[in-house]
Design a protein around this motif. Structure first.
Motif: not given
Length: 471
Positions: A168, A216, A241
């Motif tokens: 992430d 993210t 994203s």
């Protein structure tokens, strides 16, 4: 560079080993200045990588970090110093430097080369790790004490609730001196999540970096959500994203969240916590609901108790939400405030709501009188104390009203001695207290409604003056 990037600030990148070296060097300097295990170190810093390094350095020495908001004015800092009695200070804020000797974060640090990456030597789990401030109904902020064990539990709960991994990428625009900012920073670093720290909140920069950094997971509080929903060019940014946007600090405004999702295709994950117990509930990553704060995260047990009897009630019945967990604070400073907040191991959130048979939590009201502005707790009595110091104020009462941008807005009702200038009173609070404690407006009233006991009837004031701002 072969080393994985851990933190980015503006154009500067830091690897985990470099952060460890810097923390080791700062720890050595602090040790030379007399910082010892078990002591408290005040930290008053703007958003910058040196904040992160300072926290890690203080923990390496077995000391506790006391987080001071850089928004505070002198009187607030003086109170916080009196409550926590730190032996040392680190930061970049002149107010703290005026009140006690302070190692300035602009001073160069010689890295301790070869220091092991990560958090450093294992501290005593039962020792204090961090003290953050949460206002009390008596008006003056209380320090919330978290041990290394309780804060580590909170980090574990947050990582698991958000399904955060080393793949992430997140960014932080909220103040790190707030529990959510610190929790995000430590969770990201310990998980190996790529992290961008911003100097301040700037919507355009936040959106631009979602696109260019391929963020993210985005963290949002109500003002950020509202700014997203109203951004005229939101569709021009590539937000593909994002796995989701987390909504915290205040209950979700469904219309705002739905607008953002409609315009971007990105969904929301509402979560709920407090300085005293940082992660209480979170929605599932898939199937989140905007009408609920989520379910209790694994490791947290919830119950609802009657507002009249204090006895537990059944599913769907309304009462005060209470929580129990390994992530619960060790207590407050002043210590005597703890007894009212924790009963037989259960933390009294002060939030009123119900939990259905499926475990979904819905918050409906607050039993405490705290006003929550942009995720920050504001005690009416603290603002009232400033207003009472003005010679034109005979009596006053402060209360919160719903506000789509900030969660709640502060309104001050003032019964004046003769003539009183509302703008002057607003400015007075702004001069004495942090900007988020400044009333959105002052209304002049003939008298403040009170019970015979002297208790202010804030509900009456809300009914009479309950709009967030003048039309």
């Amino acid at each position: 560079m072969s080393e994985q990037i851990a933190l980015v600030f503006e154009e500067r990148e830091y690897g985990a080993a470099e952060l460890a070296d810097l923390a080791g060097g700062l720890a050595a300097e602090l040790a030379r200045r007399g910082v010892r295990a078990g002591e408290r170190v005040a930290l008053m810093s703007s958003n910058r990588p040196e904040f992160v390094v300072a926290v890690q350095a203080i923990w390496r020495l077995g000391a506790a970090v006391v987080l001071f908001s850089p928004a505070w004015k002198r009187a607030e800092v003086e109170h916080a110093l009196a409550v926590t009695e730190p032996a040392h200070a680190v930061g970049d804020h002149p107010v703290l430097g005026e009140l006690m000797p302070m190692l300035h974060l602009d001073e160069p640090v010689t890295p301790e080369q070869g220091a092991p990456p990560g958090p450093g030597p294992e501290p005593d789990p039962g020792a204090d790790a961090v003290l953050v401030f949460s206002s009390g109904t008596t008006g003056l902020p209380k320090a919330v004490r978290h041990t290394h064990a309780s804060f580590r539990a909170a980090v574990r709960h947050w990582r698991d609730a958000l399904h955060l991994t080393g793949a992430d990428r997140i960014q932080i625009t909220t103040p790190p001196a707030h529990i959510l900012g610190l929790l995000n920073i430590v969770t990201a670093l310990e998980t190996g999540t790529w992290l961008r720290l911003h100097r301040r909140f700037d919507l355009a920069a936040m959106l631009r970096h979602i696109e260019t950094d391929r963020i993210t997971v985005e963290m949002a509080v109500a003002p950020i959500a509202l700014a997203l929903a109203s951004h005229p060019e939101l569709e021009s940014y590539d937000l593909s994203s994002l796995r989701y946007i987390m909504w915290g600090a205040t209950p979700v405004t469904a219309s705002v969240a739905e607008t953002v999702t409609r315009r971007t295709g990105v969904g929301w994950v509402p979560a709920y916590g407090a300085s005293e117990l940082p992660v209480i509930t979170c929605n599932p990553i898939d199937g989140a609901r905007l009408d609920s704060a989520g379910r209790a995260v694994p490791g947290v047990t919830l119950r609802v108790v009657s507002l009249e009897t204090g006895e537990p009630v059944g599913p769907g019945e309304t009462g005060e939400i209470q929580a129990r967990s390994d992530s619960l604070m060790a207590g407050y400073l002043p210590a005597e405030a703890t007894a009212d907040a924790v009963v037989d191991g259960w933390y009294r959130t002060g939030d009123v709501g119900h939990i259905d048979a499926g475990g979904w939590v819905r918050l409906t009201d607050r039993s405490k009188e705290m006003i929550k502005v942009r995720g920050f707790q504001v005690a009416p009595a603290e603002v009232e104390a400033v207003l009472h110091g003005h010679p034109a104020v005979a009596d006053c009462a402060v209360f919160g009203v719903p506000d789509p941008a900030d969660g709640e807005a502060i309104v001050a009702a003032v019964a004046p001695h003769g003539q009183a200038d509302p703008d002057e009173l607003v400015a007075l609070v702004g001069d004495r207290l942090a900007s988020y404690k400044r009333p959105s407006r002052v209304v002049l009233v003939p008298e403040i409604p009170r019970l015979p006991s002297g208790k202010v009837l804030r509900r009456v004031l809300k009914e009479r003056h309950g709009r967030a701002s003048d039309s």
